[in-house]
Design an enzyme around this catalytic site. Structure first.
Site, PDB file in Angstrom:
ATOM      1  N   ASP A  61      69.152  74.970   8.066  1.00  0.00           N
ATOM      2  CA  ASP A  61      68.106  75.954   7.834  1.00  0.00           C
ATOM      3  C   ASP A  61      67.589  76.485   9.190  1.00  0.00           C
ATOM      4  O   ASP A  61      68.377  76.955   9.992  1.00  0.00           O
ATOM      5  CB  ASP A  61      66.996  75.315   6.983  1.00  0.00           C
ATOM      6  N   TYR A  66      59.507  82.243  11.256  1.00  0.00           N
ATOM      7  CA  TYR A  66      59.924  83.440  10.508  1.00  0.00           C
ATOM      8  C   TYR A  66      59.464  84.724  11.210  1.00  0.00           C
ATOM      9  O   TYR A  66      60.152  85.737  11.182  1.00  0.00           O
ATOM     10  CB  TYR A  66      59.360  83.381   9.088  1.00  0.00           C
ATOM     11  N   HIS A 117      70.619  73.835  -1.685  1.00  0.00           N
ATOM     12  CA  HIS A 117      70.411  74.079  -0.259  1.00  0.00           C
ATOM     13  C   HIS A 117      70.215  72.797   0.546  1.00  0.00           C
ATOM     14  O   HIS A 117      70.633  72.705   1.700  1.00  0.00           O
ATOM     15  CB  HIS A 117      69.182  74.986  -0.110  1.00  0.00           C
TER      16      HIS A 117
END
Length: 350
Positions: free
Chosen positions: A160, A279, A331
Site C-alpha cells: 500500500d 495522500y 488487499h
C-alpha cells in the site's frame, strides 16, 4: 392524555401501575441472578466493551526474537521492530495499519533474513511532523534508518503506501537496494490524476471482487485538510472497520484484537492528519516519478485486488519484473494469505 393508561378508570390505572412495577422488579431480579450465575456479563447486559489495544511492547513479546527500536532520522523519529538473522529485509506497511500488519509473516521471514518492520513517518509509534509526506522524502527517512542500523544494501518490500515508499527508495537509492517487492500498489503516476469521481453503474459494492473493482473514494476524502480529523474524532474505528471489510476477501483474517491496534494508532487528530498527509502529496509523487530512471534491480509484484494495476503501472518502469497473483485474498494479503506471501517473498529475496 399523558400515557397509555390515562383512559382507564382510577382503580384500573392503579392495577396497571402495580403490574408494570412487578414486571420491572422481576426483570431486575432475573438479570442480577443471571449475572451472578455467569450466564451473562455486565458488559453484555449493557454496552459491549471495546477490545483494548495492545502496546508495541506487548505486541513484540508475542514475536520471539524481535525487539522494538527507535531512531532519529531526517528530522523525524521512526519506530521499528527488528529480529532474525541474514541479509536485511525492510518491510514498509500501509494505511490504515502499522508494522503489525506483517506479524503473521515476520517469524517465517526471520528464519532467513534480518527483518526490519518500520512504522512510516506519521504512523503508529513514529513521530507525526507537520510535513514531509511525499514518498521521496519518506524514502530518505528509510535510507537514513538503514544507514543508522549499519547496512549498505537491503531487500525492500512494501504494501500500500509502504509500496510507494519502497519504490521511491529503490529509484532514489538503487545502489542501496538489492531487490524490491511491491504488494498490491504501485507508486503514484499519471493514472492517479485520472481516477473517476463516481464509480460505474452497479460497480460499487459492499466488497471488492471481480464484479466490483476498487472505488477509492477515500483518496479524495483524505485530501481534505482538517475535516477528516473532526468528522472521525472518537469514531475512526468505524471508518477503519468499513475499509478493512471492504478491501478484504476474508474480514475475519483481521480480528478485533488487531483492528484495535490499528484504530488506536490513528485515533488522535495528529495521527489522522499525518496519515492523510500521505495522500495529500500524491501529485508531488506523480511529478517525482517522471524523473526516475527505469529500475535495474529485480522487482516482484504480489497482486490481489491490485494485480492489474501493478501490471499496467510497474511494467514500463522496471527492467526485470515478476508479477504473481495472490489467490483467495483481498488487499490485505499478508494477513489473509500469510503462508503464501511469506514463501513468495522468501523465495524471491533468496
Amino acid at each position: 392524555m399523558n400515557s397509555q393508561t390515562d383512559f382507564l378508570a382510577p382503580k384500573d390505572q392503579a392495577r396497571s401501575r402495580t403490574v408494570k412495577t412487578a414486571m420491572r422488579l422481576f426483570l431486575a431480579i432475573s438479570m442480577t441472578a443471571m449475572m451472578a450465575a455467569g450466564a451473562i456479563s455486565t458488559a453484555e447486559a449493557q454496552t459491549p466493551k471495546p477490545v483494548a489495544a495492545r502496546s508495541d511492547a506487548v505486541l513484540v513479546k508475542s514475536l520471539p526474537g524481535f525487539e522494538n527500536g527507535y531512531a532519529d532520522v531526517n528530522g523525524t523519529r521512526l519506530h521499528y521492530v527488528i529480529g532474525g538473522e541474514g541479509a536485511p529485509l525492510v518491510l514498509l506497511p500501509g494505511w490504515p495499519q502499522t508494522w503489525w500488519q506483517f506479524h503473521k509473516i515476520m517469524p517465517t521471514l526471520a528464519k532467513s533474513y534480518r527483518v526490519i518492520a518500520v512504522d512510516l513517518r506519521g504512523m503508529g509509534g513514529s513521530s507525526k511532523p507537520p510535513a514531509g509526506y511525499d514518498k521521496k522524502n519518506m524514502a530518505k527517512d528509510i535510507r537514513e534508518l538503514v544507514q543508522k542500523l549499519g547496512y549498505d544494501k537491503v531487500h525492500m518490500a512494501g504494501h500500500d503506501i509502504g509500496a510507494m515508499v519502497a519504490f521511491s527508495y529503490a529509484a532514489n537509492y538503487p545502489e542501496a537496494t538489492t531487490k524490491l517487492a511491491l504488494l498490491d500498489v504501485p507508486h503514484p503516476d499519471d493514472f492517479f490524476s485520472q481516477l473517476t469521481m463516481l464509480p460505474g453503474i452497479d460497480k460499487f459494492g459492499e466488497k471488492v471482487d471481480e464484479a466490483h473493482p476498487p472505488y477509492a473514494w477515500w483518496f479524495a476524502f483524505n485530501q481534505v485538510k482538517g475535516l477528516p480529523e473532526k468528522l472521525l474524532a472518537g469514531r475512526f474505528n468505524i471508518y477503519q472497520d468499513w475499509m478493512l471489510n471492504y478491501l478484504s476477501l476474508d474480514p475475519a483474517s483481521i480480528p478485533a484484537s488487531d483492528r484495535a491496534v490499528y484504530a488506536a494508532a490513528y485515533a488522535s487528530p495528529d495521527a489522522m492528519r499525518a496519515g492523510n498527509g500521505w495522500y495529500q502529496t500524491f501529485m508531488q509523487d506523480v511529478i517525482d516519478v517522471k524523473t526516475y530512471p527505469k529500475l535495474a534491480m529485480p522487482v516482484l509484484g504480489l497482486g490481489s485486488t491490485g494485480y492489474y494495476w501493478l501490471q499496467a503501472s510497474v511494467t514500463p518502469k522496471v527492467n526485470d519484473f515478476q508479477l504473481v497473483k495472490v489467490e483467495n485474498s483481498g488487499h490485505f494479503m499478508a494477513e489473509e494469505q500469510p503462508a503464501f506471501v511469506a514463501e513468495a517473498l522468501r523465495k524471491f529475496f533468496k
